[in-house]
Design a protein around this motif. Structure first.
Motif, PDB file in Angstrom:
ATOM      1  N   UNK A 125      -6.986  54.957  34.493  1.00  0.00           N
ATOM      2  CA  UNK A 125      -6.407  55.542  33.296  1.00  0.00           C
ATOM      3  C   UNK A 125      -7.381  56.554  32.715  1.00  0.00           C
ATOM      4  N   UNK A 126      -6.855  57.697  32.304  1.00  0.00           N
ATOM      5  CA  UNK A 126      -7.663  58.756  31.714  1.00  0.00           C
ATOM      6  C   UNK A 126      -7.030  59.170  30.395  1.00  0.00           C
ATOM      7  N   UNK A 127      -7.827  59.176  29.357  1.00  0.00           N
ATOM      8  CA  UNK A 127      -7.377  59.670  28.059  1.00  0.00           C
ATOM      9  C   UNK A 127      -8.100  60.981  27.814  1.00  0.00           C
ATOM     10  N   UNK A 128      -7.348  62.025  27.500  1.00  0.00           N
ATOM     11  CA  UNK A 128      -7.908  63.337  27.211  1.00  0.00           C
ATOM     12  C   UNK A 128      -7.145  63.952  26.047  1.00  0.00           C
ATOM     13  N   UNK A 129      -7.763  63.916  24.868  1.00  0.00           N
ATOM     14  CA  UNK A 129      -7.201  64.441  23.629  1.00  0.00           C
ATOM     15  C   UNK A 129      -5.853  63.797  23.336  1.00  0.00           C
ATOM     16  N   UNK A 130      -4.731  64.484  23.609  1.00  0.00           N
ATOM     17  CA  UNK A 130      -3.422  63.903  23.309  1.00  0.00           C
ATOM     18  C   UNK A 130      -2.650  63.514  24.569  1.00  0.00           C
ATOM     19  N   UNK A 131      -3.343  63.441  25.700  1.00  0.00           N
ATOM     20  CA  UNK A 131      -2.708  63.084  26.965  1.00  0.00           C
ATOM     21  C   UNK A 131      -3.297  61.791  27.532  1.00  0.00           C
ATOM     22  N   UNK A 132      -2.417  61.009  28.152  1.00  0.00           N
ATOM     23  CA  UNK A 132      -2.813  59.778  28.828  1.00  0.00           C
ATOM     24  C   UNK A 132      -2.282  59.870  30.257  1.00  0.00           C
ATOM     25  N   UNK A 133      -3.171  59.775  31.233  1.00  0.00           N
ATOM     26  CA  UNK A 133      -2.785  59.884  32.630  1.00  0.00           C
ATOM     27  C   UNK A 133      -3.099  58.577  33.348  1.00  0.00           C
ATOM     28  N   UNK A 134      -2.137  58.113  34.126  1.00  0.00           N
ATOM     29  CA  UNK A 134      -2.317  56.891  34.914  1.00  0.00           C
ATOM     30  C   UNK A 134      -2.179  57.184  36.390  1.00  0.00           C
ATOM     31  N   UNK A 135      -2.906  56.414  37.154  1.00  0.00           N
ATOM     32  CA  UNK A 135      -2.842  56.441  38.601  1.00  0.00           C
ATOM     33  C   UNK A 135      -2.711  54.979  39.017  1.00  0.00           C
ATOM     34  N   UNK A 136      -1.549  54.610  39.551  1.00  0.00           N
ATOM     35  CA  UNK A 136      -1.289  53.213  39.904  1.00  0.00           C
ATOM     36  C   UNK A 136      -1.240  53.029  41.401  1.00  0.00           C
ATOM     37  N   UNK A 137      -1.991  52.065  41.858  1.00  0.00           N
ATOM     38  CA  UNK A 137      -1.935  51.597  43.240  1.00  0.00           C
ATOM     39  C   UNK A 137      -2.536  50.214  43.243  1.00  0.00           C
ATOM     40  N   UNK A 138      -2.078  49.389  44.141  1.00  0.00           N
ATOM     41  CA  UNK A 138      -2.639  48.046  44.262  1.00  0.00           C
ATOM     42  C   UNK A 138      -3.829  48.136  45.204  1.00  0.00           C
ATOM     43  N   UNK A 140      -4.187  45.959  48.434  1.00  0.00           N
ATOM     44  CA  UNK A 140      -3.439  46.266  49.653  1.00  0.00           C
ATOM     45  C   UNK A 140      -3.518  47.757  49.994  1.00  0.00           C
ATOM     46  N   UNK A 141      -4.292  48.504  49.219  1.00  0.00           N
ATOM     47  CA  UNK A 141      -4.488  49.942  49.429  1.00  0.00           C
ATOM     48  C   UNK A 141      -3.155  50.682  49.514  1.00  0.00           C
ATOM     49  N   UNK A 142      -2.297  50.439  48.529  1.00  0.00           N
ATOM     50  CA  UNK A 142      -1.017  51.122  48.490  1.00  0.00           C
ATOM     51  C   UNK A 142      -0.218  50.707  47.269  1.00  0.00           C
ATOM     52  N   UNK A 143       1.015  51.163  47.236  1.00  0.00           N
ATOM     53  CA  UNK A 143       1.917  50.889  46.113  1.00  0.00           C
ATOM     54  C   UNK A 143       2.756  49.656  46.434  1.00  0.00           C
ATOM     55  N   UNK A 144       2.851  48.752  45.444  1.00  0.00           N
ATOM     56  CA  UNK A 144       3.627  47.522  45.591  1.00  0.00           C
ATOM     57  C   UNK A 144       4.608  47.409  44.421  1.00  0.00           C
ATOM     58  N   UNK A 145       5.396  46.360  44.426  1.00  0.00           N
ATOM     59  CA  UNK A 145       6.326  46.112  43.318  1.00  0.00           C
ATOM     60  C   UNK A 145       5.581  45.918  42.004  1.00  0.00           C
ATOM     61  N   UNK A 146       4.369  45.392  42.078  1.00  0.00           N
ATOM     62  CA  UNK A 146       3.548  45.217  40.868  1.00  0.00           C
ATOM     63  C   UNK A 146       3.297  46.573  40.201  1.00  0.00           C
ATOM     64  N   UNK A 147       3.075  47.606  40.998  1.00  0.00           N
ATOM     65  CA  UNK A 147       2.854  48.948  40.447  1.00  0.00           C
ATOM     66  C   UNK A 147       4.120  49.475  39.782  1.00  0.00           C
ATOM     67  N   UNK A 199      -0.438  61.201  47.054  1.00  0.00           N
ATOM     68  CA  UNK A 199      -1.700  60.749  47.646  1.00  0.00           C
ATOM     69  C   UNK A 199      -1.863  59.230  47.590  1.00  0.00           C
ATOM     70  N   UNK A 200      -0.768  58.516  47.846  1.00  0.00           N
ATOM     71  CA  UNK A 200      -0.812  57.066  47.937  1.00  0.00           C
ATOM     72  C   UNK A 200      -0.778  56.317  46.618  1.00  0.00           C
ATOM     73  N   UNK A 201      -0.503  57.019  45.516  1.00  0.00           N
ATOM     74  CA  UNK A 201      -0.480  56.389  44.195  1.00  0.00           C
ATOM     75  C   UNK A 201       0.720  56.866  43.392  1.00  0.00           C
ATOM     76  N   UNK A 202       1.085  56.063  42.402  1.00  0.00           N
ATOM     77  CA  UNK A 202       2.059  56.498  41.407  1.00  0.00           C
ATOM     78  C   UNK A 202       1.278  57.182  40.302  1.00  0.00           C
ATOM     79  N   UNK A 203       1.721  58.354  39.891  1.00  0.00           N
ATOM     80  CA  UNK A 203       1.007  59.097  38.854  1.00  0.00           C
ATOM     81  C   UNK A 203       1.944  59.448  37.707  1.00  0.00           C
TER      82      UNK A 203
END
Length: 129
Positions: free
Chosen positions: A83-96, A99-106, A48-52
């Motif tokens: 970023x979401x922290x839930x008990x023992x899990x850490x979830x990331x969703x990266x997008x720039x 530019x409304x998308x994924x770049x080298x920075x991500x 969905x347009x992000x790195x997860x």
């Protein structure tokens, strides 16, 4: 003054500055470029347009410590991940967002997060044994 000599006070847009984006960081990557960038990053996906990514930690405290380390890495790279922290899990969703998308920075931050996950003995969701 010669026009061939760059002004030392004017930053080159293609040269990374500490914490600042480069020209490449403002270009959205294609799905093929993203797939190549994620090839050696276990647990990361493009959706969905992000790195997860979700890391499973040994304890809630380890998750908190990982979140803090990710926050420092993101700040030093001038990135603002979801970023979401839930008990023992850490979830990331990266997008720039700029530019409304994924770049080298991500992809750079994804590499940093993967390295930090290893340092904190976290494993990607689905690979914990």
């Amino acid at each position: 003054m010669s026009t061939d000599t760059p002004d030392p006070d004017t930053p080159d847009p293609d040269t990374p500055t500490p914490g600042g984006p480069t020209a490449d960081d403002r270009e959205r990557l294609t799905e093929e470029q993203i797939a190549e960038g994620l090839a050696d990053l276990p647990g990361w996906a493009f959706s969905e347009g992000s790195l997860t990514y979700t890391a499973v930690c040994e304890s809630p405290q380890a998750a908190i410590d990982l979140v803090a380390a990710i926050g420092q890495a993101a700040n030093s790279q001038d990135h603002h991940p979801d970023l979401l922290w839930s008990y023992d899990e850490v979830t990331l969703d990266l997008r720039s967002h700029d530019v409304d998308g994924v770049t080298r920075r991500d992809l750079r931050l994804a590499r940093s997060v993967s390295a930090l996950s290893g340092e904190f003995d976290a494993t990607p969701l689905g690979s914990e044994g």
